[in-house]
Design an enzyme around this catalytic site. Structure first.
Site, short mmCIF file in Angstrom:
data_model
loop_
_atom_site.label_atom_id
_atom_site.label_comp_id
_atom_site.label_asym_id
_atom_site.label_seq_id
_atom_site.Cartn_x
_atom_site.Cartn_y
_atom_site.Cartn_z
N HIS A 95 0.92 -1.30 0.23
CA HIS A 95 -0.04 -0.02 0.15
C HIS A 95 0.84 1.30 -0.08
O HIS A 95 1.61 1.33 0.88
CB HIS A 95 -0.97 0.14 1.31
CG HIS A 95 -1.71 1.23 1.53
ND1 HIS A 95 -2.46 1.80 0.48
CD2 HIS A 95 -1.73 2.01 2.56
CE1 HIS A 95 -2.90 2.85 1.06
NE2 HIS A 95 -2.50 3.16 2.02
N HIS A 97 0.89 5.82 -0.87
CA HIS A 97 0.24 7.02 -1.55
C HIS A 97 0.99 7.63 -2.57
O HIS A 97 0.91 8.76 -2.70
CB HIS A 97 0.11 7.81 -0.14
CG HIS A 97 -0.95 7.70 0.94
ND1 HIS A 97 -0.93 8.31 2.15
CD2 HIS A 97 -1.49 6.42 1.02
CE1 HIS A 97 -1.90 7.64 2.87
NE2 HIS A 97 -2.02 6.30 2.38
N ASP A 120 0.31 -5.14 -19.90
CA ASP A 120 1.15 -6.12 -19.58
C ASP A 120 0.74 -6.68 -18.27
O ASP A 120 1.22 -7.85 -17.78
CB ASP A 120 2.47 -5.68 -19.60
CG ASP A 120 3.07 -5.71 -21.23
OD1 ASP A 120 2.59 -6.27 -21.93
OD2 ASP A 120 4.00 -4.85 -21.40
N HIS A 169 -8.13 7.77 -1.19
CA HIS A 169 -7.17 7.63 -0.33
C HIS A 169 -6.04 6.99 -1.05
O HIS A 169 -4.97 7.92 -1.30
CB HIS A 169 -7.76 6.20 0.51
CG HIS A 169 -6.80 5.56 1.29
ND1 HIS A 169 -6.88 4.57 2.41
CD2 HIS A 169 -5.21 5.74 1.73
CE1 HIS A 169 -5.69 4.23 3.09
NE2 HIS A 169 -5.05 5.09 2.66
N TYR A 227 6.23 -14.63 -22.82
CA TYR A 227 7.09 -13.78 -22.85
C TYR A 227 8.27 -14.04 -21.67
O TYR A 227 8.01 -14.88 -20.84
CB TYR A 227 6.46 -12.51 -22.31
CG TYR A 227 7.17 -11.22 -21.95
CD1 TYR A 227 7.40 -10.51 -22.92
CD2 TYR A 227 7.82 -11.10 -20.60
CE1 TYR A 227 8.19 -9.14 -22.61
CE2 TYR A 227 8.52 -9.82 -20.32
CZ TYR A 227 8.70 -8.87 -21.50
OH TYR A 227 9.49 -7.89 -21.19
ZN LIG Z 1 -3.00 4.79 3.39
#
Ligand SMILES: [Zn+2]
Length: 234
Positions: A95, A97, A120, A169, A227
């Site tokens: 995660h 930002h 891809d 977010h 690939y």
């Molecule tokens: Zn966050």
């Protein structure tokens, strides 16, 4: 110490997010799971990356209970756990930002597949969650964020589109292991940036056609992939 090699991998995934400029200060977090043991390894909350060691990482079970570690886990742990529960074949979550992906999340718009770089990695637009109602924010916010993501993927194959934009977010990405989750977060940011410029240059730009999208996705993924090098070749 439990899961020493998974700890190393998770630390490396977290550092990769920093090296690629996706994370400011201690924003962002990556985790990995040992499905065998039912244990999650995640970044501790608030420890600077420069001093972070494998022993700082926190081990929890799939109910979020602390199993090993002296530090508090990342506050986003319940989101990671909700994803491990909803997506049974993933092995890692990342995660950030990162700015361009977050800009699309803040705009509440999915990232259209404008070109082959997108194709891809993502077999369709990168979706955005619905805005969360206040009662889901007031309590169990991080867990409910995970549920909001899982709802989006009721009709989308999470293995074929290993990323989502959480509305207002930022992005969550995943993969078969935490290194791939971090890699997908890096690619997502690049794709988000290119999509932004594509729209700026031509506000009527159209997604690439199904044939080209399938060609690029399927030559890297699935039974007919060709690939790169075969997995067992050295
Ligand atoms: Zn966050």
């Amino acid at each position: 110490m439990l899961l020493p090699s998974l700890r190393e991998q998770v630390l490396e995934a977290n550092l990769e997010l920093v090296r690629r400029g996706l994370v400011l200060y201690t924003f962002g977090n990556a985790s990995g799971i040992s499905r065998e043991d039912g244990l999650v390894v995640i970044k501790p909350s608030g420890v600077p990356y420069e001093v972070m060691k494998p022993s700082h990482l926190v081990v929890t079970d799939l109910d979020g209970r602390l199993v090993e570690g002296d530090l508090r886990p990342s506050s986003d742990l319940p989101t990671h756990i909700a994803l491990y529960r909803a997506f049974p074949t993933i092995g890692g979550v990342a995660h950030t930002h990162s700015e361009y992906a977050t800009a699309w999340a803040q705009a509440g718009q999915p990232i259209p597949p404008f070109g082959t770089t997108h194709a891809d990695y993502f077999h369709g637009p990168v979706p955005v969650t619905e805005a969360m109602p206040d009662h889901e924010i007031a309590s169990d916010y991080e867990l409910n964020t995970g549920h909001a993501i899982a709802r989006v993927f009721q009709k989308i194959d999470y293995a074929a589109i290993p990323a989502v934009l959480v509305a207002n977010h930022g992005p969550f990405c995943w993969g078969p292991d935490c290194g791939t989750a971090a890699h997908n977060a890096v690619i997502l940011e690049s794709v988000a940036r290119m999509a932004y410029f594509t729209r700026r240059i031509n506000k009527d730009a159209k997604p690439l056609g199904r044939g080209l999208h399938d060609k690029h996705y399927l030559r890297k993924h699935g039974n007919t992939a060709y690939y790169g090098q075969p997995k067992d070749s050295k």
